[in-house]
Design a protein around this motif. Structure first.
Motif, PDB file in Angstrom:
ATOM      1  N   ILE A 113      33.544  31.332  39.525  1.00 19.26           N
ATOM      2  CA  ILE A 113      34.187  30.301  38.705  1.00 19.26           C
ATOM      3  C   ILE A 113      33.518  30.241  37.334  1.00 19.26           C
ATOM      4  O   ILE A 113      34.185  30.149  36.293  1.00 19.26           O
ATOM      5  CB  ILE A 113      34.131  28.928  39.406  1.00 19.26           C
ATOM      6  CG1 ILE A 113      35.035  28.936  40.643  1.00 19.26           C
ATOM      7  CG2 ILE A 113      34.553  27.816  38.446  1.00 19.26           C
ATOM      8  CD1 ILE A 113      35.006  27.659  41.445  1.00 19.26           C
ATOM      9  N   ASN A 114      32.188  30.326  37.321  1.00 23.42           N
ATOM     10  CA  ASN A 114      31.468  30.338  36.043  1.00 23.42           C
ATOM     11  C   ASN A 114      31.834  31.574  35.219  1.00 23.42           C
ATOM     12  O   ASN A 114      31.935  31.503  33.983  1.00 23.42           O
ATOM     13  CB  ASN A 114      29.961  30.292  36.290  1.00 23.42           C
ATOM     14  CG  ASN A 114      29.494  28.924  36.741  1.00 23.42           C
ATOM     15  OD1 ASN A 114      30.094  27.905  36.372  1.00 23.42           O
ATOM     16  ND2 ASN A 114      28.438  28.870  37.527  1.00 23.42           N
ATOM     17  N   LEU A 115      32.041  32.711  35.886  1.00 25.18           N
ATOM     18  CA  LEU A 115      32.460  33.921  35.190  1.00 25.18           C
ATOM     19  C   LEU A 115      33.827  33.712  34.547  1.00 25.18           C
ATOM     20  O   LEU A 115      34.052  34.119  33.392  1.00 25.18           O
ATOM     21  CB  LEU A 115      32.516  35.098  36.166  1.00 25.18           C
ATOM     22  CG  LEU A 115      33.054  36.430  35.605  1.00 25.18           C
ATOM     23  CD1 LEU A 115      32.170  36.926  34.471  1.00 25.18           C
ATOM     24  CD2 LEU A 115      33.160  37.470  36.718  1.00 25.18           C
ATOM     25  N   PHE A 116      34.726  33.098  35.275  1.00 24.76           N
ATOM     26  CA  PHE A 116      36.053  32.789  34.736  1.00 24.76           C
ATOM     27  C   PHE A 116      35.955  31.919  33.489  1.00 24.76           C
ATOM     28  O   PHE A 116      36.620  32.174  32.482  1.00 24.76           O
ATOM     29  CB  PHE A 116      36.899  32.089  35.800  1.00 24.76           C
ATOM     30  CG  PHE A 116      38.107  31.369  35.256  1.00 24.76           C
ATOM     31  CD1 PHE A 116      39.208  32.088  34.805  1.00 24.76           C
ATOM     32  CD2 PHE A 116      38.131  29.988  35.187  1.00 24.76           C
ATOM     33  CE1 PHE A 116      40.318  31.428  34.286  1.00 24.76           C
ATOM     34  CE2 PHE A 116      39.235  29.320  34.677  1.00 24.76           C
ATOM     35  CZ  PHE A 116      40.336  30.043  34.227  1.00 24.76           C
ATOM     36  N   LEU A 117      35.095  30.903  33.539  1.00 22.88           N
ATOM     37  CA  LEU A 117      34.945  29.994  32.401  1.00 22.88           C
ATOM     38  C   LEU A 117      34.312  30.692  31.203  1.00 22.88           C
ATOM     39  O   LEU A 117      34.694  30.444  30.055  1.00 22.88           O
ATOM     40  CB  LEU A 117      34.105  28.780  32.812  1.00 22.88           C
ATOM     41  CG  LEU A 117      34.728  27.898  33.910  1.00 22.88           C
ATOM     42  CD1 LEU A 117      33.778  26.776  34.293  1.00 22.88           C
ATOM     43  CD2 LEU A 117      36.068  27.338  33.452  1.00 22.88           C
ATOM     44  N   ARG A 118      33.368  31.588  31.456  1.00 26.06           N
ATOM     45  CA  ARG A 118      32.759  32.341  30.356  1.00 26.06           C
ATOM     46  C   ARG A 118      33.772  33.288  29.705  1.00 26.06           C
ATOM     47  O   ARG A 118      33.788  33.460  28.483  1.00 26.06           O
ATOM     48  CB  ARG A 118      31.550  33.131  30.856  1.00 26.06           C
ATOM     49  CG  ARG A 118      30.335  32.292  31.186  1.00 26.06           C
ATOM     50  CD  ARG A 118      29.075  33.146  31.279  1.00 26.06           C
ATOM     51  NE  ARG A 118      29.201  34.228  32.254  1.00 26.06           N
ATOM     52  CZ  ARG A 118      28.905  34.095  33.536  1.00 26.06           C
ATOM     53  NH1 ARG A 118      28.484  32.924  34.003  1.00 26.06           N
ATOM     54  NH2 ARG A 118      29.023  35.126  34.363  1.00 26.06           N
ATOM     55  N   LYS A 162      42.501  37.098  50.872  1.00 30.72           N
ATOM     56  CA  LYS A 162      41.147  37.084  51.418  1.00 30.72           C
ATOM     57  C   LYS A 162      40.157  37.479  50.329  1.00 30.72           C
ATOM     58  O   LYS A 162      40.364  38.443  49.609  1.00 30.72           O
ATOM     59  CB  LYS A 162      41.042  38.057  52.591  1.00 30.72           C
ATOM     60  CG  LYS A 162      41.925  37.715  53.774  1.00 30.72           C
ATOM     61  CD  LYS A 162      41.783  38.764  54.863  1.00 30.72           C
ATOM     62  CE  LYS A 162      42.738  38.490  56.022  1.00 30.72           C
ATOM     63  NZ  LYS A 162      42.630  39.534  57.071  1.00 30.72           N
ATOM     64  N   TYR A 163      39.079  36.719  50.232  1.00 29.11           N
ATOM     65  CA  TYR A 163      38.099  36.983  49.188  1.00 29.11           C
ATOM     66  C   TYR A 163      36.768  37.494  49.755  1.00 29.11           C
ATOM     67  O   TYR A 163      36.220  38.496  49.307  1.00 29.11           O
ATOM     68  CB  TYR A 163      37.876  35.712  48.365  1.00 29.11           C
ATOM     69  CG  TYR A 163      36.661  35.748  47.489  1.00 29.11           C
ATOM     70  CD1 TYR A 163      36.517  36.709  46.495  1.00 29.11           C
ATOM     71  CD2 TYR A 163      35.636  34.825  47.667  1.00 29.11           C
ATOM     72  CE1 TYR A 163      35.386  36.749  45.697  1.00 29.11           C
ATOM     73  CE2 TYR A 163      34.508  34.848  46.871  1.00 29.11           C
ATOM     74  CZ  TYR A 163      34.386  35.812  45.887  1.00 29.11           C
ATOM     75  OH  TYR A 163      33.260  35.851  45.108  1.00 29.11           O
ATOM     76  N   ALA A 290      38.622  37.040  37.794  1.00 31.84           N
ATOM     77  CA  ALA A 290      37.186  36.745  37.831  1.00 31.84           C
ATOM     78  C   ALA A 290      36.617  36.938  39.244  1.00 31.84           C
ATOM     79  O   ALA A 290      35.422  37.180  39.418  1.00 31.84           O
ATOM     80  CB  ALA A 290      36.930  35.316  37.348  1.00 31.84           C
ATOM     81  N   PHE A 291      37.498  36.852  40.247  1.00 32.74           N
ATOM     82  CA  PHE A 291      37.098  37.068  41.641  1.00 32.74           C
ATOM     83  C   PHE A 291      37.356  38.510  42.081  1.00 32.74           C
ATOM     84  O   PHE A 291      37.194  38.840  43.246  1.00 32.74           O
ATOM     85  CB  PHE A 291      37.850  36.117  42.562  1.00 32.74           C
ATOM     86  CG  PHE A 291      37.337  34.708  42.548  1.00 32.74           C
ATOM     87  CD1 PHE A 291      36.587  34.218  43.608  1.00 32.74           C
ATOM     88  CD2 PHE A 291      37.585  33.861  41.483  1.00 32.74           C
ATOM     89  CE1 PHE A 291      36.114  32.917  43.609  1.00 32.74           C
ATOM     90  CE2 PHE A 291      37.117  32.556  41.467  1.00 32.74           C
ATOM     91  CZ  PHE A 291      36.365  32.094  42.536  1.00 32.74           C
ATOM     92  N   GLY A 292      37.776  39.336  41.130  1.00 35.66           N
ATOM     93  CA  GLY A 292      38.072  40.726  41.460  1.00 35.66           C
ATOM     94  C   GLY A 292      39.367  40.896  42.209  1.00 35.66           C
ATOM     95  O   GLY A 292      39.560  41.875  42.926  1.00 35.66           O
ATOM     96  N   LEU A 293      40.309  39.938  42.036  1.00 41.03           N
ATOM     97  CA  LEU A 293      41.583  39.954  42.743  1.00 41.03           C
ATOM     98  C   LEU A 293      42.729  40.036  41.760  1.00 41.03           C
ATOM     99  O   LEU A 293      42.588  39.749  40.573  1.00 41.03           O
ATOM    100  CB  LEU A 293      41.723  38.690  43.609  1.00 41.03           C
ATOM    101  CG  LEU A 293      40.589  38.426  44.612  1.00 41.03           C
ATOM    102  CD1 LEU A 293      40.754  37.050  45.240  1.00 41.03           C
ATOM    103  CD2 LEU A 293      40.570  39.508  45.683  1.00 41.03           C
ATOM    104  N   LYS A 294      43.899  40.419  42.256  1.00 39.85           N
ATOM    105  CA  LYS A 294      45.098  40.479  41.437  1.00 39.85           C
ATOM    106  C   LYS A 294      46.192  39.634  42.063  1.00 39.85           C
ATOM    107  O   LYS A 294      46.294  39.538  43.275  1.00 39.85           O
ATOM    108  CB  LYS A 294      45.595  41.930  41.316  1.00 39.85           C
ATOM    109  CG  LYS A 294      44.686  42.829  40.499  1.00 39.85           C
ATOM    110  CD  LYS A 294      45.276  44.220  40.371  1.00 39.85           C
ATOM    111  CE  LYS A 294      44.390  45.141  39.534  1.00 39.85           C
ATOM    112  NZ  LYS A 294      44.974  46.497  39.399  1.00 39.85           N
ATOM    113  N   LYS A 295      47.031  39.046  41.196  1.00 45.78           N
ATOM    114  CA  LYS A 295      48.141  38.234  41.664  1.00 45.78           C
ATOM    115  C   LYS A 295      49.255  39.139  42.202  1.00 45.78           C
ATOM    116  O   LYS A 295      49.582  40.124  41.589  1.00 45.78           O
ATOM    117  CB  LYS A 295      48.681  37.367  40.523  1.00 45.78           C
ATOM    118  CG  LYS A 295      49.695  36.320  40.990  1.00 45.78           C
ATOM    119  CD  LYS A 295      50.067  35.437  39.824  1.00 45.78           C
ATOM    120  CE  LYS A 295      51.013  34.322  40.263  1.00 45.78           C
ATOM    121  NZ  LYS A 295      52.262  34.793  40.847  1.00 45.78           N
TER     122      LYS A 295
END
Length: 295
Positions: A113-118, A162-163, A290-295
């Motif tokens: 989440i912090n990576l996303f915000l940065r 799944k994360y 940011a979580f290494g996932l794609k929509k």
């Protein structure tokens, strides 16, 4: 006969200027087409809106009533247009994020989440916490754009990705297990009252655990259900049974409760991210990235 916004604007301008010629100039159009439009409007409505003279036009009594309503329609339309424009702009720059109870202790989730915000410094956000069922419901309603939850969700309206996985512990009352017990297993837990929580048809929080319970007779006559993780642990502290929690929860202090690793490499809890399939806002895609996932 319905009036469209273009006709309403024409009518209002003529009423305000008291002159078709002046209204046509304000509307950047020729006078004859405006005059024809007003005449056609009166015929279609079956109403006389203006009294005409060589000096100009004035509203009739009916015309004044229609004028007042028309002004309200145009004002409401302008406010609505401005609102949707602001909403469209803001939805590209903010996101509502949900975290199931205890998820804020998951260092990997918080790090991402912090990576996303940065990576998105101009994106505004709001974090929402709550029980699993509450978070899932709010995502379905659209109050929350995406959420990080325990386990998976089975709902046709939601995407569930799944994360990661986290270890599972048994939360037990001090009086039920010796303090030097280093681990437990499913068979041991079956001899106690099992307190489930946040389950049901949609939110299967600990699928792998539940599957191991399937087909086995619980020795106890009572299997309890709690509203959420914290309610379940409270029942454990009262000596009413034991429950299963992800490793993040064991840092939370509860009187008379100890946490024991469950024996078995396949005994774990999935961490997933959910969102509505119909949502397609930019921040959501960036959040998943940011979580290494794609929509």
């Amino acid at each position: 006969m319905d009036m469209d916004l273009r006709q309403i604007r024409m009518f209002v301008k003529v009423a305000e200027y008291g002159s078709i010629t002046k209204a046509a100039s304000a509307l950047h159009m020729e006078q004859p087409p405006l005059s024809r439009n007003i005449s056609h409007l009166e015929k279609r409505l079956g109403l006389t809106l203006f009294s005409r003279s060589h000096t100009g036009v004035t509203l009739t009594t009916t015309g004044r009533d229609i004028y007042a309503k028309s002004v309200d329609v145009l004002r409401n339309h302008e406010e609505f247009s401005a609102y949707t424009k602001r909403l469209s702009t803001s939805r590209s720059s903010y996101i509502n994020i949900g975290l199931s109870d205890g998820m804020s202790a998951n260092k990997k989730v918080i790090s991402n989440i912090n990576l996303f915000l940065r990576n998105n410094p101009t994106c505004k956000y709001t974090l929402f916490g709550g029980s699993q069922d509450t978070i899932v419901t709010r995502v379905l309603r659209g109050d929350i754009d995406c959420a990080v939850i325990w386990g998976q969700v089975r709902n046709m309206e939601l995407s569930c990705i799944k994360y990661s996985r986290t270890r599972i512990y048994a939360a037990v009352n001090d009086d039920l297990f010796r303090r030097n017990c280093l681990y437990t297993d499913i068979n041991t837990l079956m001899r106690e009252n099992i307190i489930f929580y946040g389950g049901g048809e949609e939110a299967h929080m600990f699928k792998s655990i539940h599957e191991q319970f399937d087909g086995k007779a619980v020795a106890s006559d009572v299997t309890m259900a709690a509203r959420d993780i914290f309610s379940a642990i409270t029942l454990v502290s009262l000596g009413l049974g034991c429950t299963i929690v992800p490793s993040e929860i064991i840092t939370l202090p509860f009187d008379n409760v100890m946490y024991i690793p469950i024996n078995g490499d396949d005994i774990n809890c999935e961490v997933s991210i959910i969102y509505r399939k119909i949502d397609d806002i930019v921040p959501l895609k960036n959040f998943l990235a940011a979580f290494g996932l794609k929509k």
